[in-house]
Each structure stands twice: as C-alpha cells, then as structure tokens.
Design a protein around this motif. Structure first.
Motif, short mmCIF file in Angstrom:
data_model
loop_
_atom_site.label_atom_id
_atom_site.label_comp_id
_atom_site.label_asym_id
_atom_site.label_seq_id
_atom_site.Cartn_x
_atom_site.Cartn_y
_atom_site.Cartn_z
N TRP A 109 2.22 1.08 5.10
CA TRP A 109 3.25 2.24 4.57
C TRP A 109 3.49 1.76 2.80
O TRP A 109 3.48 2.74 2.18
CB TRP A 109 4.53 2.33 5.43
N GLU A 110 3.96 0.65 2.91
CA GLU A 110 4.18 0.00 1.57
C GLU A 110 4.25 -1.43 1.77
O GLU A 110 5.06 -1.96 2.57
CB GLU A 110 5.41 0.53 1.15
N GLY A 111 3.71 -2.33 1.00
CA GLY A 111 3.81 -3.69 0.98
C GLY A 111 4.56 -4.26 -0.13
O GLY A 111 4.80 -3.36 -1.23
N PHE A 112 4.80 -5.53 -0.15
CA PHE A 112 5.80 -6.05 -1.31
C PHE A 112 5.05 -6.03 -2.79
O PHE A 112 5.37 -5.53 -3.64
CB PHE A 112 5.99 -7.47 -1.13
N GLU A 113 3.69 -6.35 -2.66
CA GLU A 113 3.07 -6.12 -4.18
C GLU A 113 2.98 -4.83 -4.63
O GLU A 113 3.50 -4.73 -5.74
CB GLU A 113 1.49 -6.52 -3.77
N THR A 114 2.62 -3.50 -3.81
CA THR A 114 2.66 -2.60 -4.38
C THR A 114 4.05 -1.75 -4.57
O THR A 114 4.25 -1.32 -5.59
CB THR A 114 1.91 -1.27 -3.50
N GLY A 115 5.00 -2.16 -3.68
CA GLY A 115 6.19 -1.58 -4.05
C GLY A 115 7.01 -2.40 -4.85
O GLY A 115 7.82 -1.69 -5.86
N THR A 116 6.70 -3.57 -5.13
CA THR A 116 7.41 -4.29 -6.47
C THR A 116 6.93 -3.80 -7.73
O THR A 116 7.54 -4.15 -8.70
CB THR A 116 7.66 -5.68 -6.13
N LYS A 117 5.64 -3.57 -7.73
CA LYS A 117 4.84 -3.24 -8.95
C LYS A 117 5.74 -1.84 -9.39
O LYS A 117 5.99 -1.52 -10.61
CB LYS A 117 3.35 -2.97 -8.65
N GLY A 151 10.33 7.34 -4.35
CA GLY A 151 10.69 7.39 -5.46
C GLY A 151 11.27 6.58 -6.42
O GLY A 151 11.62 6.57 -7.48
N CYS A 152 11.09 5.39 -6.01
CA CYS A 152 11.82 4.22 -6.85
C CYS A 152 10.97 3.95 -8.12
O CYS A 152 11.61 3.32 -9.27
CB CYS A 152 11.61 2.88 -6.13
N GLN A 153 9.92 4.36 -8.48
CA GLN A 153 9.28 4.24 -9.77
C GLN A 153 9.98 5.20 -10.94
O GLN A 153 9.84 4.94 -11.98
CB GLN A 153 7.84 4.53 -9.80
N ASN A 154 10.80 6.16 -10.53
CA ASN A 154 11.15 7.09 -11.25
C ASN A 154 12.79 6.92 -11.40
O ASN A 154 13.51 7.97 -11.83
CB ASN A 154 10.77 8.45 -11.06
N TYR A 196 7.68 12.58 -20.87
CA TYR A 196 6.35 12.57 -19.99
C TYR A 196 6.44 13.28 -18.85
O TYR A 196 7.56 13.55 -18.26
CB TYR A 196 6.01 11.00 -19.68
N VAL A 197 5.30 13.67 -18.23
CA VAL A 197 5.09 14.36 -17.08
C VAL A 197 4.69 13.23 -15.89
O VAL A 197 3.92 12.61 -16.18
CB VAL A 197 3.94 15.55 -17.29
N VAL A 198 5.39 13.44 -14.87
CA VAL A 198 5.02 12.15 -13.77
C VAL A 198 3.70 12.68 -13.11
O VAL A 198 3.65 13.75 -12.64
CB VAL A 198 6.24 12.39 -12.69
N LYS A 199 2.67 11.77 -13.10
CA LYS A 199 1.46 12.07 -12.50
C LYS A 199 1.21 10.88 -11.62
O LYS A 199 1.49 9.72 -11.79
CB LYS A 199 0.45 11.93 -13.66
N ALA A 200 0.46 11.43 -10.51
CA ALA A 200 0.06 10.41 -9.41
C ALA A 200 -0.79 9.40 -9.83
O ALA A 200 -0.47 8.09 -9.21
CB ALA A 200 -0.44 11.35 -8.24
N GLU A 201 -1.52 9.52 -10.67
CA GLU A 201 -2.53 8.30 -10.95
C GLU A 201 -1.59 7.22 -11.67
O GLU A 201 -2.49 5.99 -11.78
CB GLU A 201 -3.64 8.82 -11.93
N ASN A 202 -0.37 7.37 -11.97
CA ASN A 202 0.33 6.28 -12.87
C ASN A 202 1.27 5.47 -11.60
O ASN A 202 1.88 4.83 -12.02
CB ASN A 202 1.32 7.11 -13.76
N PHE A 203 1.09 6.15 -10.65
CA PHE A 203 2.22 5.34 -9.64
C PHE A 203 1.42 4.05 -9.00
O PHE A 203 0.24 3.89 -8.86
CB PHE A 203 2.23 6.40 -8.23
N TYR A 204 2.39 3.20 -8.82
CA TYR A 204 1.76 1.94 -8.06
C TYR A 204 2.06 1.96 -6.83
O TYR A 204 1.54 0.80 -6.08
CB TYR A 204 2.65 0.68 -8.97
N TYR A 205 2.62 2.77 -6.11
CA TYR A 205 2.61 3.01 -4.52
C TYR A 205 1.53 2.66 -4.02
O TYR A 205 0.47 2.87 -4.46
CB TYR A 205 3.35 4.16 -4.20
N ARG A 206 1.49 2.27 -2.65
CA ARG A 206 0.37 2.07 -1.87
C ARG A 206 -0.09 3.70 -1.68
O ARG A 206 -1.52 3.73 -1.80
CB ARG A 206 0.65 1.37 -0.52
N HIS A 207 0.69 4.38 -1.39
CA HIS A 207 0.33 6.10 -1.40
C HIS A 207 0.66 6.79 -2.47
O HIS A 207 2.14 6.75 -2.59
CB HIS A 207 0.64 6.34 -0.06
#
Length: 466
Positions: free
Chosen positions: A71-79, A340-343, A400-411
């Motif tokens: 679902w989400e791990g420490f590496e991807t989530g904290t990035k 949503g934490c990246q925004n 800027y426009v929020v784009k999926a390719e810029n997400f660090y999330y696992r999904h």
C-alpha cells in the motif's frame, strides 16, 4: 565563523512575525538569525522572494509497513512527505499488520523503519479492545500518544486494528490519563453510520453523495460529545483527528473553554474538495468522515480563519489502485482514504494564505508549532536559535499543475491530480541537510531519525532503534 548552510534574503516566518532575514545552520541546528549574515558557509541558498518556514510536522500519516508495504512503505511515503515540505511525521498505529498495539508490533515497525525514512518520525500506539495491559509498555517504548476509532474499522485479519467499545474507551482513557498521555480519537457514531450505510445499499443508493448522506455531521458531533464526557470523567487529554464540520469544532472549543485539555486537527481535503467535487473525482476522494457540501466547507473555513483549528494534517491513507475500484460503481465497496501528503503544504498555503489572507504566522503554527508542542517534539516546530534546522522554502509566485508522474507515492494517484496550485515548495531541509530540491528531486540517502517525546524534545531514539 563558518556555517554549514546559509539561507539568505528570505521572508522568514517566525512564531509571531515575518521578517526578511538570513539563517545560518551548523550541526543540524539553527545557529544564527540576523538581517544580514556575511560569514562563510559550505552551502549558500538564495531565498529572495520566497517564504522560509519551519517544516511541516504531519501528525497524522498512515505508513502501511510492515505487513501492507504494497500500500505504502517508509521509503516511498517519506519521499512524498519530503517533497511536500514535511520534515517530521507521526505514524498512526494502523494500517500496518500487525497494528501498533503491542510492544512487539512496535518493535517490528521500528525495525522496518530503520534506515528507510527521508524525514524524521515518531509513533502512536493504538487503543483497541483487549490491549489495555499493553498501554504501559507502549508508553515506555516511546509513543507520543494513543489512537482509537469510535467508528467501525479493521478487518478479521489477525493483528488488524479494531474500533473501541464503550468500556474500552472509558477504561483506556483512565489508563492513558494515568500515563499522562494523549488519546487521539476518530469520532463518528459507529452504530448509526453502519446502519445508514446498510439501508442505503439495500435501496441501491451507492453514489458518492449517498455515501456522504450515511455519515451526516450529527454523527461526528455525537461521538465528540460522548468522548468529551468520558474525558471529563477520567481526566484524559484528548486530540480529535480530521474534524470535518464546524459544529464538531465548536463542541471541542466549548469543552476547552470549560477546562478540558483538548485539541483538534483538520485536513486539506475538507477545505478543498466538496461533496459535489467528490462525485466528479470519484473513489479517489472517498474518506471518513466524508467530504462535506460547499456550505459546510465554508463554515469550516470560517472556523480556521478564527483560529479554532489547532493543526493541519494530511491523514495520508494510501492503497493500491484496485482498492479504489468497484465493478458495480458502488462507492461503499472502495477503500476510504486520501492519498495527499505530497501536496499538504503548498495546497493549503495557496488556499489559506494566498487566497483567504490567513496570516502566514498562523499557517506556520498549524503545520508545525502546535503539533510540536502538543506531542512533545520540543526541538522542532519553529524557526528559532537552537531548534532543529527543519526548514522549507515556498515560492508564492510559482504555479504548477499536479501531475501523477511527479508523485513519489508507491501508487501514483491522488484526488489532487490535475489541480493547479499557485505556489510551490522548492526546498526541504531536515536538520540542515537538503533532502528535497525542486530541480534535483529527492537528495541523498534516507537520514530520518526516530524521535522520542520529551519535555524539552532533546532526546532522539537510542542507537538500538536506529
């Protein structure tokens, strides 16, 4: 005198004022603040035209490792957290497996977290039926508070999180009060919301609006009132998570005015997505409590502008894409949680500070100072001499426009995808180390540390936890 980092010419956001100033960092701490600092530094950062704020302390994050790392791990989530301007987060005791309700489960989480976090982190323990005897050991192990659900939650999987019954809530409050800790509460009336959902599904009412109708504002307010009543009986300190309604806010403020030690948080999605927009976005915007209509949202904004919202948190609760899908378009079948934490920071800076003129000092209090104070993370939360150099830069003129390719999330999905945000986090420093740069992305290896609570916030985890 030589410093490690010098941040020059930014609009520095202090506890009660904003001033153009230079900041000097040495050994991970803020070492000097002045109108102009001309000493040498290994790294000089030009911040002209940008706001320099304390990094966000996100007091409500679900990292699903161990057990549900897919679902989400420490590496991807904290990035994602670092890229969004968060420098410390507090991890909820769910949705990992096993949930953090025993010292053994906490040890598993710490082992999984070690060396894999790009920002600093603290942990909550859980209050669930059957673990009253585990609260002391969780406190001894360094949790900063305890979390319970008054709404129905969890699965039948061994070790999964469960909502409290009334006795567990009462007895848990007594024990947590003895420990001097805080109980965090997801406040919704489980019996009413569950039965309303059953009736709605039977009637074939399974749209986003139908889901919202099964969790009306009064079910949040009812649970808040009952929790407050028990807290007054037990002397337990409370923190209400993700409050979605102005009526809920008012009940909490009333209790505080009557002497109860109580705080509250809300989340960006309650201020930026309405029920009507939920219908358009679809399952990615499902959460509980649910998103409210525009009129209710405006009331919540008014409460924020009046200073009644103590903290802003993400309630980052990710899942794989298949869990956000229903073959029958039944919204009740999909996972309820916002990715949503990246925004967090730039979205709310845009909506609150830029669009609604909320003082930037108040914004900094909500995202950093008050969480640090409430959960005893004393070296963090504000820009001041000797505090950890957890610092972010925000450019108020960069859209800027929020784009999926810029997400660090696992999904790489979020209800904010394709939204235009009219400011941007450009750099994130953790204890003086650059961990995110807008042009470079994530910088370096994971340097996040496990943080233990203390009265002065001075102690980090012992080496055995790292």
């Amino acid at each position: 005198m030589k410093y490690d980092v010098l941040i020059k010419n930014g609009h520095v956001v202090f506890r009660d004022a904003v001033k153009k100033a230079d900041l000097a960092i040495r050994d991970g701490k803020i070492a000097a603040i002045a109108e102009q600092i001309n000493d040498a530094a290994d790294q000089v950062v030009e911040a002209a035209g940008q706001y320099v704020l304390p990094g966000m302390i996100d007091a409500h994050v679900h990292i699903c490792e161990p057990g549900r790392t897919e679902w989400e791990g420490f590496e991807t989530g904290t990035k994602a957290l670092a890229a969004g301007g968060t420098t410390t987060y507090v991890d909820m005791p769910l949705n990992a497996l096993p949930a953090t309700t025993t010292k053994e489960a906490l040890a598993l989480k710490l082992a999984a977290a070690a060396g894999n976090n790009y920002v600093d982190y603290a942990l909550y323990g859980g209050l669930v039926p059957g673990n009253l005897e585990n609260l002391q050991e969780l406190s001894d192990a360094g949790v900063v508070g305890f979390k319970c659900f008054m709404a129905t939650c969890g699965t039948d999987l061994p070790g999964d999180f469960k909502n409290v019954d009334d006795f567990t809530l009462y007895a848990g409050m007594k024990k947590i009060a003895e420990l001097g800790h805080i109980l965090l509460i997801h406040a919704e009336n489980a019996e009413i919301t569950d039965r309303l959902a059953e009736e709605s599904i039977k009637q074939g009412k399974t749209t986003a609006s139908d889901y919202v109708a099964t969790r009306p504002v009064f079910t949040e307010v009812d649970a808040i009132k009952r929790a407050i009543f028990m807290a007054k009986e037990t002397g337990c300190k409370l923190h209400f998570v993700h409050i979605s309604s102005a009526a809920g806010v008012e009940e909490i403020i009333k209790a505080r005015n009557e002497g109860l030690d109580v705080t509250l948080e809300s989340c960006p999605h309650y201020f930026t997505i309405t029920t009507e927009q939920f219908e358009e976005i679809g399952p990615l915007a499902k959460c509980s409590p649910p998103l409210r209509d525009e009129a209710e949202q405006e009331k919540l904004w008014e409460a924020l502008k009046q200073g009644k919202i103590d903290m802003l948190t993400s309630d980052h609760s990710p899942c794989p894409p298949n869990m956000k899908h229903s073959d029958t378009n039944n919204i009740f079948e999909v996972w309820g949680g916002i990715t949503g934490c990246q925004n967090n920071v730039d979205l709310m800076f845009d909506e609150a500070v830029l669009k609604r003129q909320v003082p930037v000092t108040q914004f900094a209090q909500m995202i950093a100072t008050k969480p640090a104070e409430r959960f005893h993370l004393g070296t963090k939360g504000e820009i001041a001499i000797s505090k950890d150099a957890d610092i972010i830069l925000i450019d108020p003129d960069q859209s800027y426009v929020v784009k999926a390719e810029n997400f660090y999330y696992r999904h790489k999905h979020s209800p904010y995808t394709n939204r235009t945000i009219h400011c941007r986090v450009t750099k994130t420093f953790l204890r003086g180390q650059l961990v995110f740069d807008l042009n470079e992305g994530i910088v370096g290896e994971p340097v996040g540390q496990f943080i233990l609570p203390s009265l002065d916030g001075s102690r980090y985890a012992e080496p055995s936890h790292k």
